[in-house]
Design a protein around this motif. Structure first.
Motif, mmCIF file in Angstrom:
data_model
loop_
_atom_site.group_PDB
_atom_site.id
_atom_site.type_symbol
_atom_site.label_atom_id
_atom_site.label_comp_id
_atom_site.label_asym_id
_atom_site.label_seq_id
_atom_site.Cartn_x
_atom_site.Cartn_y
_atom_site.Cartn_z
ATOM 1 N N TYR A 20 0.799 -1.223 0.000
ATOM 2 C CA TYR A 20 0.000 0.000 0.000
ATOM 3 C C TYR A 20 0.837 1.281 0.000
ATOM 4 O O TYR A 20 1.837 1.393 0.712
ATOM 5 C CB TYR A 20 -0.912 0.010 1.229
ATOM 6 N N LEU A 21 0.363 2.231 -0.784
ATOM 7 C CA LEU A 21 0.890 3.586 -0.790
ATOM 8 C C LEU A 21 -0.129 4.473 -0.082
ATOM 9 O O LEU A 21 -1.296 4.532 -0.482
ATOM 10 C CB LEU A 21 1.093 4.075 -2.218
ATOM 11 N N ALA A 22 0.296 5.140 0.987
ATOM 12 C CA ALA A 22 -0.613 5.988 1.752
ATOM 13 C C ALA A 22 -0.168 7.441 1.658
ATOM 14 O O ALA A 22 1.023 7.743 1.788
ATOM 15 C CB ALA A 22 -0.660 5.546 3.213
ATOM 16 N N VAL A 23 -1.117 8.329 1.437
ATOM 17 C CA VAL A 23 -0.870 9.769 1.411
ATOM 18 C C VAL A 23 -1.695 10.394 2.524
ATOM 19 O O VAL A 23 -2.903 10.147 2.623
ATOM 20 C CB VAL A 23 -1.252 10.379 0.049
ATOM 21 N N ILE A 24 -1.052 11.182 3.364
ATOM 22 C CA ILE A 24 -1.707 11.734 4.552
ATOM 23 C C ILE A 24 -1.527 13.249 4.594
ATOM 24 O O ILE A 24 -0.412 13.759 4.424
ATOM 25 C CB ILE A 24 -1.138 11.101 5.835
ATOM 26 N N GLU A 25 -2.637 13.958 4.784
ATOM 27 C CA GLU A 25 -2.646 15.415 5.025
ATOM 28 C C GLU A 25 -2.067 16.244 3.887
ATOM 29 O O GLU A 25 -1.470 17.299 4.129
ATOM 30 C CB GLU A 25 -1.916 15.754 6.335
ATOM 31 N N THR A 26 -2.262 15.827 2.661
ATOM 32 C CA THR A 26 -1.850 16.643 1.526
ATOM 33 C C THR A 26 -3.067 17.391 0.981
ATOM 34 O O THR A 26 -4.058 16.761 0.616
ATOM 35 C CB THR A 26 -1.232 15.777 0.413
ATOM 36 N N PRO A 27 -3.027 18.724 0.928
ATOM 37 C CA PRO A 27 -4.183 19.478 0.428
ATOM 38 C C PRO A 27 -4.487 19.133 -1.031
ATOM 39 O O PRO A 27 -3.581 18.934 -1.836
ATOM 40 C CB PRO A 27 -3.744 20.940 0.578
#
Length: 319
Positions: A189-196
């Motif tokens: 898994y690739l997770a992206v967190i808190e990117t507008p």
């Protein structure tokens, strides 16, 4: 009353499962003091931060680093990731580990975390935080677009971009995402967190203005003077390469476009979870107006997953 409501929502909606909560360590007063010293020495007192902040704001910054952000990661981010793939025994590359708050929340649950960041002072705090908690730190001063050069011989179960994609140039984002995808195991898994999200109509991250992320970089540079944000609105007037780079480092929104270019066409991207849907907080956070806007975006692009339509990209993509 506002504080009571906030506490009710926080404790009522955002709680780790009991099994995960049992893994969360409790810091002693001595450990908190030791961590505070490291924060002040390596992170908070740089650039005359202490002299620029009121005593109340400085204490708030300390509290955020020691308690608030840790609560957020323990009770929201870690359970969300754990729901997709159990963290215990998972190999994780965390891009943007900062002072190690999220790193600690993951390691408490048994994850094997390699953290990278470009802030040397923050990494010193991360090392101290993890040592105080009884963990062996594995953190490195590495740019997000150089991960393959340093860890290309490894494969990970999770690669996490934590509040970092927005601070990278588009070129850096594409290079880093392509590398990261190649460093994931199959079924990982690739997770992206808190990117507008640049598609959202209001930028609450950098300029606090509507439609700001829709502007091209050079126009956004000049338009920044209309922001009410202190230390930002008065910083950028004469466009040159050095100031533009400083400007971009404040943060510019990302969207599904980077992922299509770097990884695969939209219909092949398997977005398996978004934080907002996991927490079942869509209406609570967006209201009727926000929900209508999400539906509008999805009506324009039929293949657009809801995770790419919310104000922030908090998404998990399965390889």
């Amino acid at each position: 009353m506002k504080r009571i409501i906030k506490k009710f929502v926080k404790e009522g909606f955002y709680k780790a499962p009991k099994k995960m909560k049992n893994n969360q360590m409790v810091f002693s007063e001595g450990q908190i003091k030791e961590l505070t010293v490291s924060l002040e020495k390596n992170y908070l007192d740089r650039g005359n931060t202490k002299s620029r902040l009121s005593e109340q704001d400085y204490k708030k910054a300390i509290n955020g680093q020691i308690f608030e952000r840790l609560y957020y990661n323990r009770n929201r981010i870690a359970p969300w990731l754990n729901k997709v793939r159990e963290l215990k025994g998972a190999s994780v590359l965390e891009i943007g580990c900062g002072t190690g708050i999220s790193t600690l929340a993951l390691m408490e649950q048994g994850a094997k975390v390699t953290g990278v960041d470009v802030d040397a002072g923050a990494l010193e705090v991360a090392k101290d935080r993890l040592k105080i908690a009884g963990f062996e730190p594995d953190v490195h001063l590495v740019n997000g677009d150089d991960i393959a050069d340093h860890f290309g011989d490894k494969k990970f179960d999770f690669i996490i971009y934590y509040a970092v994609l927005e601070h990278m140039t588009v070129e850096e984002r594409l290079k880093s995402l392509e590398q990261a995808w190649g460093m994931l195991k199959e079924e990982s898994y690739l997770a992206v967190i808190e990117t507008p999200n640049r598609l959202w109509y209001y930028d609450s991250h950098t300029a606090a203005m509507p439609f700001y992320d829709w502007l091209p970089d050079d126009l956004a540079f000049y338009y920044s003077k209309f922001s009410d944000r202190a230390n930002f609105k008065d910083s950028y007037r004469d466009l040159n390469d050095e100031d533009m780079m400083k400007f971009l480092r404040w943060g510019r929104g990302a969207s599904y476009h980077e992922f299509e270019v770097a990884i695969a066409p939209l219909h092949e991207l398997k977005v398996v979870s978004s934080l907002m849907k996991f927490e079942k907080s869509t209406f609570f956070k967006l209201g009727f107006k926000g929900l209508r806007y999400v539906r509008f975006l999805k009506s324009i692009h039929k293949r657009l997953n809801s995770g790419f339509c919310y104000p922030y990209l908090d998404i998990i993509i399965k390889k």
